[in-house]
Design a protein around this motif. Sequence first.
Motif, PDB file in Angstrom:
ATOM      1  N   GLY A  98       5.058  33.506   4.876  1.00 53.75           N
ATOM      2  CA  GLY A  98       3.643  33.536   5.213  1.00 53.75           C
ATOM      3  C   GLY A  98       2.741  33.103   4.065  1.00 53.75           C
ATOM      4  N   ASP A  99       3.340  32.937   2.887  1.00 53.74           N
ATOM      5  CA  ASP A  99       2.579  32.495   1.721  1.00 53.74           C
ATOM      6  C   ASP A  99       2.330  30.985   1.803  1.00 53.74           C
ATOM      7  N   ARG A 100       1.313  30.474   1.100  1.00 52.19           N
ATOM      8  CA  ARG A 100       1.026  29.040   1.139  1.00 52.19           C
ATOM      9  C   ARG A 100       1.808  28.322   0.051  1.00 52.19           C
ATOM     10  N   VAL A 101       2.489  27.278   0.443  1.00 52.38           N
ATOM     11  CA  VAL A 101       3.324  26.509  -0.474  1.00 52.38           C
ATOM     12  C   VAL A 101       2.692  25.133  -0.675  1.00 52.38           C
ATOM     13  N   GLU A 102       2.491  24.765  -1.927  1.00 54.25           N
ATOM     14  CA  GLU A 102       1.952  23.438  -2.248  1.00 54.25           C
ATOM     15  C   GLU A 102       3.035  22.391  -2.024  1.00 54.25           C
ATOM     16  N   THR A 103       2.659  21.246  -1.481  1.00 49.65           N
ATOM     17  CA  THR A 103       3.650  20.178  -1.333  1.00 49.65           C
ATOM     18  C   THR A 103       2.960  18.818  -1.395  1.00 49.65           C
ATOM     19  N   GLY A 104       3.777  17.795  -1.505  1.00 47.78           N
ATOM     20  CA  GLY A 104       3.256  16.435  -1.554  1.00 47.78           C
ATOM     21  C   GLY A 104       4.319  15.479  -1.069  1.00 47.78           C
ATOM     22  N   GLY A 105       3.896  14.302  -0.613  1.00 51.23           N
ATOM     23  CA  GLY A 105       4.872  13.335  -0.119  1.00 51.23           C
ATOM     24  C   GLY A 105       4.365  11.912  -0.233  1.00 51.23           C
ATOM     25  N   TRP A 106       5.326  10.994  -0.183  1.00 47.13           N
ATOM     26  CA  TRP A 106       5.033   9.564  -0.334  1.00 47.13           C
ATOM     27  C   TRP A 106       5.285   8.792   0.950  1.00 47.13           C
ATOM     28  N   GLY A 107       4.384   7.849   1.211  1.00 43.33           N
ATOM     29  CA  GLY A 107       4.603   6.903   2.299  1.00 43.33           C
ATOM     30  C   GLY A 107       4.419   5.493   1.774  1.00 43.33           C
ATOM     31  N   GLU A 108       5.125   4.555   2.394  1.00 44.78           N
ATOM     32  CA  GLU A 108       4.970   3.143   2.018  1.00 44.78           C
ATOM     33  C   GLU A 108       4.589   2.351   3.247  1.00 44.78           C
ATOM     34  N   CYS A 109       3.507   1.608   3.145  1.00 45.27           N
ATOM     35  CA  CYS A 109       3.072   0.766   4.270  1.00 45.27           C
ATOM     36  C   CYS A 109       3.711  -0.612   4.125  1.00 45.27           C
TER      37      CYS A 109
ATOM     38  N   ASP B  74       7.600  13.375   4.481  1.00 44.81           N
ATOM     39  CA  ASP B  74       8.208  13.615   3.167  1.00 44.81           C
ATOM     40  C   ASP B  74       7.724  14.945   2.594  1.00 44.81           C
ATOM     41  N   ALA B  75       6.421  15.182   2.705  1.00 45.40           N
ATOM     42  CA  ALA B  75       5.846  16.422   2.159  1.00 45.40           C
ATOM     43  C   ALA B  75       6.440  17.654   2.844  1.00 45.40           C
ATOM     44  N   GLU B  76       6.525  17.608   4.166  1.00 40.74           N
ATOM     45  CA  GLU B  76       7.081  18.749   4.916  1.00 40.74           C
ATOM     46  C   GLU B  76       8.539  18.997   4.561  1.00 40.74           C
ATOM     47  N   LEU B  77       9.307  17.909   4.544  1.00 35.68           N
ATOM     48  CA  LEU B  77      10.745  18.063   4.304  1.00 35.68           C
ATOM     49  C   LEU B  77      11.018  18.527   2.882  1.00 35.68           C
ATOM     50  N   ARG B  78      10.199  18.044   1.925  1.00 36.27           N
ATOM     51  CA  ARG B  78      10.359  18.528   0.543  1.00 36.27           C
ATOM     52  C   ARG B  78      10.095  20.027   0.472  1.00 36.27           C
TER      53      ARG B  78
ATOM     54  N   LEU C 267       0.858  -1.177   0.000  1.00 35.01           N
ATOM     55  CA  LEU C 267       0.000   0.000   0.000  1.00 35.01           C
ATOM     56  C   LEU C 267       0.899   1.233   0.000  1.00 35.01           C
ATOM     57  N   LEU C 268       0.712   2.099  -0.989  1.00 33.12           N
ATOM     58  CA  LEU C 268       1.441   3.374  -1.014  1.00 33.12           C
ATOM     59  C   LEU C 268       0.467   4.493  -0.667  1.00 33.12           C
ATOM     60  N   VAL C 269       0.972   5.486   0.033  1.00 31.37           N
ATOM     61  CA  VAL C 269       0.163   6.633   0.445  1.00 31.37           C
ATOM     62  C   VAL C 269       0.793   7.888  -0.137  1.00 31.37           C
ATOM     63  N   ARG C 270       0.001   8.660  -0.843  1.00 31.40           N
ATOM     64  CA  ARG C 270       0.523   9.927  -1.379  1.00 31.40           C
ATOM     65  C   ARG C 270      -0.323  11.041  -0.781  1.00 31.40           C
ATOM     66  N   VAL C 271       0.278  11.960  -0.035  1.00 29.66           N
ATOM     67  CA  VAL C 271      -0.493  13.092   0.493  1.00 29.66           C
ATOM     68  C   VAL C 271      -0.179  14.333  -0.336  1.00 29.66           C
ATOM     69  N   ARG C 272      -1.169  15.182  -0.471  1.00 28.17           N
ATOM     70  CA  ARG C 272      -0.966  16.491  -1.105  1.00 28.17           C
ATOM     71  C   ARG C 272      -1.611  17.532  -0.212  1.00 28.17           C
ATOM     72  N   GLY C 273      -0.991  18.673  -0.151  1.00 25.79           N
ATOM     73  CA  GLY C 273      -1.553  19.735   0.681  1.00 25.79           C
ATOM     74  C   GLY C 273      -0.720  20.980   0.569  1.00 25.79           C
ATOM     75  N   ASP C 274      -0.916  21.872   1.502  1.00 28.83           N
ATOM     76  CA  ASP C 274      -0.107  23.083   1.487  1.00 28.83           C
ATOM     77  C   ASP C 274       0.251  23.469   2.910  1.00 28.83           C
ATOM     78  N   LEU C 275       1.324  24.224   2.998  1.00 27.30           N
ATOM     79  CA  LEU C 275       1.744  24.707   4.310  1.00 27.30           C
ATOM     80  C   LEU C 275       2.229  26.135   4.170  1.00 27.30           C
ATOM     81  N   ARG C 276       2.346  26.787   5.305  1.00 23.52           N
ATOM     82  CA  ARG C 276       2.751  28.178   5.279  1.00 23.52           C
ATOM     83  C   ARG C 276       4.263  28.269   5.129  1.00 23.52           C
ATOM     84  N   GLY C 277       4.699  28.969   4.096  1.00 23.35           N
ATOM     85  CA  GLY C 277       6.129  29.120   3.852  1.00 23.35           C
ATOM     86  C   GLY C 277       6.728  30.186   4.739  1.00 23.35           C
ATOM     87  N   PRO C 278       8.050  30.404   4.627  1.00 19.35           N
ATOM     88  CA  PRO C 278       8.754  31.361   5.485  1.00 19.35           C
ATOM     89  C   PRO C 278       8.161  32.771   5.378  1.00 19.35           C
TER      90      PRO C 278
END
Length: 378
Positions: free
Chosen positions: A45-56, A119-123, A32-43
Amino acid sequence: MRLRDIELRIVRMPLRSPFRTSFGVETEKVALLVRVRGDLRGPGGDRVETGGWGECVAMEEPLYSAEYVAGAVQVTRDFLAPRLFAAGDAVTAERVGPLLAGVVGHRMAKAAVEMAVLDAELRARGVPLAEHLGAVRDRVPSGVSVGIQPSVPELLDVVAGYLDEGYVRIKLKIAPGWVLEPVRAVRERWGDDLLLQVDANAAFTLADAPLLQRLDELGLLLIEQPLAEDDLVQHAELARMLRTPVCLDESVVSARAAADAIRLGAARVINVKPGRVGGYLEARRVHDVAVANGVAVWCGGMLETGLGRAANAALAALPGFTLPGDVSASSRFYETDLTRPFVLEDGHVAVPTGPGLGVEPVPELLAEWTSWRQVLSP
Ligand code: OSB
Ligand code: MG
């Protein structure tokens, strides 16, 4: 971050050869692979799109642990994802554990979700996972887990192949009826300098102690999980009867379980598998508990694709990982890996240096091997 969606995929990948253990035989990798997509606040204050992978790392059938692929899909969809969506903006990798703590167990499913968020945060921040975890090495020594073979001559051929490739440590799977003869044959063929250990995957009971004691004369690094998952006290009893150090795998489901096992004298060594303990952050806590108690750890494996392999290499680069792990090259299991392949160089695997996991699935292979897919959204 705020999660916009969570994509679940089941991938089926061909294995180069069947992998036989005391609990069963695998001929295909199902993950099972998990791919999250979302956004977070950049340095700024703007919103930055990101995504990351997980493997179960749950396997298709509940034979190694209680978890299994279809169960991981269901618990993620029905109980984990809704909790993360409900947290809105407040999702961070550190908070995934606490947000999901109300759901009992299902550590492998939780670990995959946490891995994807991490993964998403660190990317988004441009930080490699190894650096985030506190790695002190840029490559890790590579051991290989050798499945049960049809005969001793075939085992010797398989081990010879791995040693030619440069693996620095051999782990032999053992089971009732496949103990002394194969292990002795390998020791005799390659001599005392070969780093050699065995893994029983919980196939024995305390009544087998006299048999296991006979392994003492073969100079093994350790014997991994000889008894049942919930047999901590009996592992301690067995450990007192053996000179070979007892290492726990299945039994160590958390940093607390690691502390208990150490206190009881049930483990002189610990195999750290992030999926089994609920994620890479808890895996680091297992490492920390072990180091604080003078117990050696090494990084286990679950036939991961390049995604999990990348993260395992990062974890294995922490200072307490003083024994070679089951972090082998992609070619140990796969003709073609889902990501760029991990290769063996001088018996080592390089720790990825890119942001997050530092690898991603090859789109065409991901499409080819995906057998099921669902996108979850708030
Ligand atoms: O017990 O370490 C184990 C694979 C699947 C389930 C359990 C185990 C294993 C292995 C393979 O030994 C380790 C690897 O991925 O190389
Ligand atoms: Mg094991």
